[in-house]
Design a protein around this motif. Structure first.
Motif, mmCIF file in Angstrom:
data_model
loop_
_atom_site.group_PDB
_atom_site.id
_atom_site.type_symbol
_atom_site.label_atom_id
_atom_site.label_comp_id
_atom_site.label_asym_id
_atom_site.label_seq_id
_atom_site.Cartn_x
_atom_site.Cartn_y
_atom_site.Cartn_z
ATOM 1 N N ARG A 107 0.764 -1.426 0.030
ATOM 2 C CA ARG A 107 -0.019 0.073 -0.030
ATOM 3 C C ARG A 107 0.855 1.207 0.074
ATOM 4 N N LEU A 108 2.011 1.152 0.773
ATOM 5 C CA LEU A 108 2.891 2.336 0.514
ATOM 6 C C LEU A 108 3.634 2.524 -0.787
ATOM 7 N N GLY A 109 3.610 1.638 -1.629
ATOM 8 C CA GLY A 109 4.407 1.679 -2.804
ATOM 9 C C GLY A 109 5.710 1.259 -2.772
ATOM 10 N N VAL A 110 6.248 0.685 -1.536
ATOM 11 C CA VAL A 110 7.447 -0.212 -1.439
ATOM 12 C C VAL A 110 7.648 -1.160 -2.458
ATOM 13 N N GLN A 296 0.156 7.579 0.558
ATOM 14 C CA GLN A 296 1.064 8.379 -0.175
ATOM 15 C C GLN A 296 1.406 9.644 0.563
ATOM 16 N N ALA A 297 0.351 10.075 1.627
ATOM 17 C CA ALA A 297 0.581 11.079 2.279
ATOM 18 C C ALA A 297 1.674 10.834 3.374
ATOM 19 N N ILE A 298 1.732 9.598 3.807
ATOM 20 C CA ILE A 298 2.633 9.084 4.937
ATOM 21 C C ILE A 298 3.984 9.187 4.122
ATOM 22 N N ARG A 299 4.029 8.642 3.020
ATOM 23 C CA ARG A 299 5.350 8.546 2.196
ATOM 24 C C ARG A 299 5.713 10.189 2.007
ATOM 25 N N VAL A 324 -0.320 18.538 1.036
ATOM 26 C CA VAL A 324 0.712 18.535 -0.058
ATOM 27 C C VAL A 324 0.329 17.607 -1.065
ATOM 28 N N LEU A 325 -0.075 16.491 -0.503
ATOM 29 C CA LEU A 325 -0.390 15.553 -1.751
ATOM 30 C C LEU A 325 -1.685 16.061 -2.597
ATOM 31 N N GLU A 326 -2.659 16.594 -1.928
ATOM 32 C CA GLU A 326 -3.514 17.147 -2.716
ATOM 33 C C GLU A 326 -3.126 18.157 -3.711
ATOM 34 N N ARG A 327 -2.270 19.015 -3.087
ATOM 35 C CA ARG A 327 -1.684 20.013 -4.220
ATOM 36 C C ARG A 327 -0.872 19.456 -5.368
ATOM 37 N N LEU A 328 -0.239 18.304 -5.079
ATOM 38 C CA LEU A 328 0.437 17.564 -6.140
ATOM 39 C C LEU A 328 -0.507 16.985 -7.222
ATOM 40 N N LYS A 329 -1.450 16.567 -6.329
ATOM 41 C CA LYS A 329 -2.639 15.862 -7.561
ATOM 42 C C LYS A 329 -3.236 16.826 -8.225
ATOM 43 N N LYS A 330 -3.295 18.113 -7.885
ATOM 44 C CA LYS A 330 -3.918 19.407 -8.556
ATOM 45 C C LYS A 330 -3.025 19.701 -9.727
ATOM 46 N N THR A 331 -1.881 19.896 -9.405
ATOM 47 C CA THR A 331 -0.903 20.158 -10.098
ATOM 48 C C THR A 331 -0.660 19.259 -11.384
ATOM 49 N N ILE A 391 6.530 7.985 -5.453
ATOM 50 C CA ILE A 391 5.234 8.338 -5.408
ATOM 51 C C ILE A 391 4.744 8.222 -7.111
ATOM 52 N N ALA A 392 3.848 7.448 -7.305
ATOM 53 C CA ALA A 392 3.339 7.096 -8.643
ATOM 54 C C ALA A 392 1.990 7.736 -8.656
#
Length: 477
Positions: A107-110, A296-299, A324-331, A391-392
């Motif tokens: 889940r953490l993308g490791v 992803q926020a934890i990451r 911050v994660l939401e901002r990345l998504k928006k960008t 982060i994908a």
RNA sequence: GGCGACGUAGCCAAGUGGUAAGGCAGAGCUCUGCAAAAGCUCCAUUCGGCAGUUCGAAUCUGCCCGUCGCCUCCA
């Protein structure tokens, strides 16, 4: 590729930041001490493995062929004790905890390790190593087990900067232990009543000590010739005694020490300003924590702090990371999809800047800052930069997240509207869409009172409207 | 007691000799019927305290204060 610029890494063995270079060609062999699944994994474990995942990704980005090995200590005193308490086998305890850990890592993308050796699968190699240590006078058998004689290894303590004499002063022999020197540690523990065991002639059936498994497995999987491998990692709490002991066991049997060229250690995580640990029991299982927080926020949260620093986890900090994660998504949504005409120069510099930050002892905080500051990068460069940090962007990044509406939403909405809009037989989502449509009509007629009344009705029921150039979207407050 | 790390804005945090990244929160402006969103701008004369070295210090040295970790199982 960034091969022209050196990668700097702090090496615990030399106690300085140095330029990394593989021992052989472009091949990098990495061993990271994995989980002891006698209990549930916690966030502290996640921080460590998340970092080594980023390190691994970056090594590969630089063009190295990476072999990543992460062991599983699937037998130890605690798993035996827990099994006894719960009336289960140690195998059941270990397997359940490890499965949960693996799921959390996913889940953490490791990424999955290349090799995931279980200690119990390497008993023959462990025993062979113990025999060699005994033959060379580094280990001896007594009543309760086989011990490593620390005094036979002159450089003991150099990794952790410990002084053997000082250690001696504070050490003591526990009841039931028959070792000759308080500093000595078990490489093999003879089995007591009903404990799981493996035969070991002529010494006696038992189980491996904790430290010897890593020595045996690194040798078997990464360094059969005994000339060393590239990177040995783990949490800072493993420096002493675990890694010190690994070195003491491995190096006397090697043709060319050191055991590992570079030792990399991740800083510990504090939870509410206190160390998280199995013994303190002040932790929330990782699996439960990931139910409450976006992985992803934890990451992102961990990326913002230097990997070697002690970090304190708080609910506030993870909330900030979620924003911050939401901002990345928006960008991400605003960027031109790959293939569109974009400025190559912008994209290339972003990836270069991120790589340059990582070259500086894996400075993920600066790397992330570069991504957040990037001026109109291409979607491709944005994706590749984030990929270096593990982060994908997935499908959910392309749509604004909408939490589900409560069950009584329609009823509440009908009450709030007092019959202004017909809602019979529609789903909650359809109801929202229908009201948005009615509001649009009202706005076109410049009927602001009706328009605001409809928006307020939705707001009372927890739905916020957002007018954009493309139309009206909504979200659950 | 021994060893070690850390102390940077309201909060998180980068920066280890050349004049304080970034994020969260906050403020202002623009835009929009209003609101939200979005865009733009602002937000530490200062880096726990006190001395010292230096042309120059958050960065080096000394002392002090505070927080935490390791020394036992630990990522």
């Amino acid at each position: 590729m960034g091969d022209l610029k050196p990668l700097k890494l702090y090496n615990t063995r030399t106690h300085i930041v140095e330029t990394f270079s593989p021992l052989f060609d472009d091949e990098v062999r990495v061993y990271v001490c994995g989980l002891t699944p006698s209990g549930e994994a916690h966030l502290g474990h996640a921080r460590s493995f998340l970092f080594f995942d980023v390190l691994r990704r970056y090594l590969e980005h630089r063009g190295y062929r990476v072999t990543y090995v992460q062991n599983v200590t699937d037998i130890d005193d605690r798993s035996i004790a827990t099994a006894r308490e719960r009336g289960k086998t140690y195998r059941e305890i270990v397997d359940a905890n490890y499965a949960s850990f693996k799921n959390s890592m996913r889940r953490l993308g490791v990424r999955e390790p290349d090799r995931e050796p279980y200690a119990t699968h390497y008993v023959p190699q462990i025993q062979a190593m113990i025999r060699s240590l005994i033959a060379k006078g580094h280990a001896y058998a007594v009543r309760d087990g086989i011990y490593y004689a620390v005094r036979t290894f002159p450089t003991y303590g150099s990794l952790s900067r410990r002084n053997v004499e000082e250690l001696e002063a504070g050490a003591r022999i526990e009841i039931g232990e028959h070792k000759r020197d308080p500093l000595d540690f078990a490489v093999w523990k003879f089995a007591k009543d009903g404990e799981p065991s493996w035969p070991f002639d002529p010494y006696g059936a038992g189980r491996p000590g904790w430290h010897i498994e890593c020595s045996a497995m690194t040798r078997e999987l990464l360094d059969p010739p005994g000339i060393g491998f590239d990177i040995h990692g783990g949490g800072a709490d493993l420096i002493f005694p675990h890694h010190e002991n690994e070195i003491a066991q491995s190096e006397p049997l090697m043709r060319h020490p050191p055991m590992a060229n570079v030792w990399v250690h991740g800083g510990l995580l504090l939870f509410d300003s206190r160390k998280m640990s199995k013994s303190l029991g002040n932790f929330e299982p990782l699996s439960a924590l990931l139910e409450r927080h976006d992985p992803q926020a934890i990451r992102l949260l961990f990326l913002q702090t230097g990997y070697r620093k002690v970090m304190n986890f708080t609910e506030e900090s993870v909330s900030a990371a979620r924003v911050v994660l939401e901002r990345l998504k928006k960008t991400y949504r605003s960027l031109q999809p790959a293939g569109a005409s974009v400025s190559r120069a912008n994209g290339d510099t972003l990836l270069d800047r991120v790589a340059a930050a990582l070259d500086d002892d894996m400075n993920t905080a600066v790397a992330l800052a570069e991504v957040l500051q990037a001026q109109a990068p291409s979607r491709d460069a944005f994706e590749r930069s984030l990929a270096l940090l593990g982060i994908a962007p997935d499908a959910t990044w392309l749509v604004e997240s909408q939490a589900t509406l409560p069950a009584d939403f329609i009823q509440r909405l009908a009450t709030a509207l007092a019959g202004e809009v017909e809602l019979d037989g529609v789903s909650a989502e359809q109801a929202v869409e229908r009201i948005i449509a009615s509001r649009r009509e009202a706005r076109e007629c410049r009927d602001w009172k009706r328009s605001d009344r409809l928006r307020d009705a939705l707001a009372t029921c927890g739905v916020d409207l957002h007018d954009t150039k493309e139309g009206t979207t909504w979200s659950v407050a």
